[in-house]
Design a protein around this motif. Sequence first.
Motif, PDB file in Angstrom:
ATOM      1  N   CYS A   1     -10.038 -21.072 -39.550  1.00  0.00           N
ATOM      2  CA  CYS A   1      -9.564 -21.591 -38.260  1.00  0.00           C
ATOM      3  C   CYS A   1      -9.854 -20.611 -37.120  1.00  0.00           C
ATOM      4  CB  CYS A   1      -8.070 -21.889 -38.335  1.00  0.00           C
ATOM      5  SG  CYS A   1      -7.708 -23.300 -39.391  1.00  0.00           S
ATOM      6  N   LYS A   2      -9.737 -19.326 -37.394  1.00  0.00           N
ATOM      7  CA  LYS A   2     -10.051 -18.326 -36.364  1.00  0.00           C
ATOM      8  C   LYS A   2     -11.523 -18.409 -35.961  1.00  0.00           C
ATOM      9  CE  LYS A   2      -6.694 -14.723 -37.622  1.00  0.00           C
ATOM     10  NZ  LYS A   2      -6.584 -13.373 -38.212  1.00  0.00           N
TER      11      LYS A   2
ATOM     12  N   TYR B   1      -6.794 -19.125 -26.769  1.00  0.00           N
ATOM     13  CA  TYR B   1      -6.017 -19.382 -27.983  1.00  0.00           C
ATOM     14  C   TYR B   1      -5.375 -18.092 -28.477  1.00  0.00           C
ATOM     15  CZ  TYR B   1      -9.923 -17.361 -30.601  1.00  0.00           C
ATOM     16  OH  TYR B   1     -10.882 -16.512 -31.087  1.00  0.00           O
ATOM     17  N   ASP B   2      -4.315 -18.255 -29.235  1.00  0.00           N
ATOM     18  CA  ASP B   2      -3.638 -17.149 -29.909  1.00  0.00           C
ATOM     19  C   ASP B   2      -3.356 -17.567 -31.339  1.00  0.00           C
ATOM     20  OD1 ASP B   2      -3.247 -15.103 -27.860  1.00  0.00           O
ATOM     21  OD2 ASP B   2      -1.921 -16.555 -26.891  1.00  0.00           O
ATOM     22  N   VAL B   3      -3.422 -16.596 -32.247  1.00  0.00           N
ATOM     23  CA  VAL B   3      -3.072 -16.820 -33.649  1.00  0.00           C
ATOM     24  C   VAL B   3      -1.966 -15.834 -33.997  1.00  0.00           C
ATOM     25  CG1 VAL B   3      -3.892 -16.816 -36.036  1.00  0.00           C
ATOM     26  CG2 VAL B   3      -5.426 -17.570 -34.186  1.00  0.00           C
ATOM     27  N   HIS B   4      -0.838 -16.377 -34.453  1.00  0.00           N
ATOM     28  CA  HIS B   4       0.315 -15.553 -34.830  1.00  0.00           C
ATOM     29  C   HIS B   4       0.631 -15.802 -36.301  1.00  0.00           C
ATOM     30  CE1 HIS B   4       1.081 -15.125 -30.518  1.00  0.00           C
ATOM     31  NE2 HIS B   4       0.915 -16.424 -30.438  1.00  0.00           N
ATOM     32  N   VAL B   5       0.725 -14.727 -37.078  1.00  0.00           N
ATOM     33  CA  VAL B   5       1.053 -14.858 -38.488  1.00  0.00           C
ATOM     34  C   VAL B   5       2.272 -13.996 -38.781  1.00  0.00           C
ATOM     35  CG1 VAL B   5       0.264 -14.490 -40.855  1.00  0.00           C
ATOM     36  CG2 VAL B   5      -1.343 -15.302 -39.122  1.00  0.00           C
ATOM     37  N   ASP B   6       3.261 -14.602 -39.414  1.00  0.00           N
ATOM     38  CA  ASP B   6       4.486 -13.904 -39.792  1.00  0.00           C
ATOM     39  C   ASP B   6       4.131 -12.708 -40.683  1.00  0.00           C
ATOM     40  OD1 ASP B   6       6.970 -13.126 -40.958  1.00  0.00           O
ATOM     41  OD2 ASP B   6       7.731 -15.170 -40.734  1.00  0.00           O
ATOM     42  N   GLU B   7       4.610 -11.533 -40.298  1.00  0.00           N
ATOM     43  CA  GLU B   7       4.314 -10.300 -41.060  1.00  0.00           C
ATOM     44  C   GLU B   7       4.949 -10.309 -42.448  1.00  0.00           C
ATOM     45  OE1 GLU B   7       5.644  -7.081 -38.611  1.00  0.00           O
ATOM     46  OE2 GLU B   7       4.143  -7.459 -37.069  1.00  0.00           O
TER      47      GLU B   7
ATOM     48  N   ILE C   1      -4.208 -23.061 -26.923  1.00  0.00           N
ATOM     49  CA  ILE C   1      -3.795 -23.463 -28.269  1.00  0.00           C
ATOM     50  C   ILE C   1      -3.145 -22.268 -28.944  1.00  0.00           C
ATOM     51  CG2 ILE C   1      -4.567 -24.202 -30.551  1.00  0.00           C
ATOM     52  CD1 ILE C   1      -6.850 -25.678 -29.162  1.00  0.00           C
ATOM     53  N   ASP C   2      -1.973 -22.512 -29.522  1.00  0.00           N
ATOM     54  CA  ASP C   2      -1.294 -21.512 -30.344  1.00  0.00           C
ATOM     55  C   ASP C   2      -1.334 -21.985 -31.784  1.00  0.00           C
ATOM     56  OD1 ASP C   2      -0.198 -19.262 -28.915  1.00  0.00           O
ATOM     57  OD2 ASP C   2       1.092 -20.688 -27.858  1.00  0.00           O
ATOM     58  N   LEU C   3      -1.832 -21.132 -32.669  1.00  0.00           N
ATOM     59  CA  LEU C   3      -1.782 -21.383 -34.104  1.00  0.00           C
ATOM     60  C   LEU C   3      -0.819 -20.360 -34.679  1.00  0.00           C
ATOM     61  CD1 LEU C   3      -2.697 -22.542 -36.841  1.00  0.00           C
ATOM     62  CD2 LEU C   3      -4.692 -21.020 -36.722  1.00  0.00           C
ATOM     63  N   SER C   4       0.264 -20.834 -35.268  1.00  0.00           N
ATOM     64  CA  SER C   4       1.288 -19.936 -35.814  1.00  0.00           C
ATOM     65  C   SER C   4       1.550 -20.262 -37.270  1.00  0.00           C
ATOM     66  CB  SER C   4       2.603 -20.076 -35.038  1.00  0.00           C
ATOM     67  OG  SER C   4       2.416 -19.800 -33.677  1.00  0.00           O
TER      68      SER C   4
END
Length: 193
Positions: free
Chosen positions: A48-49, A65-71, A106-109
């Motif tokens: 996706c990135k 866009y931003d991509v956020h992934v829970d640590e 777009i935010d992908l979380s």
Amino acid sequence: LNSIKSLIQQHEEEKSVNYLTTFSKLIRTLFNNAEKKEISLYDEIETCKLYLQLEAMRFDTRFSYDVHVDENLDLKSFEVPALIIQPFIENAIWHGIVPKGEGGHIDLSVIRKVNSVEIIIDDNGIGREASKQNKSASTLMHNSKGVNLTQSRLELDNLLRQRQAQLEITDKKDEQGLATGTKVIIAINEELS
């Protein structure tokens, strides 16, 4: 490929090389994952990135866009059906952001919940209703194949692995009731050991 051709014709060698490099990485990743029923969430997010990066280059300044992934989430150990996120990102770009013109985001979380993982695709596009109105009568009958395939794959995953995956699509609106984008949440329960 047409975008790369256009960059070459405009003598933008550096941009065309960057675009071609990203495109080749995306194609290689898609080929590697195409035959697999499941892949790691890490691989899915990396795909996706690459797709977001490619489309951001293609549409220049139309969206960010931003991509956020829970640590607290080990993406490499969490398996998901292959290619379940990209169709929603594609819809967000083509049906929400592109018609908007400028200032799209777009935010992908990816968020860890108690016994599940939520994947959220959130855009500030024109919304699904306005998008439907933009389509001609002939294309109005056309449903997104990618989204329908994703829903089918999640249902199959529910049957085979009993993870109760859920798909929720929300039409976002402001205080006046005007569309402010679309939010998609894919929730997948962790398998019980």
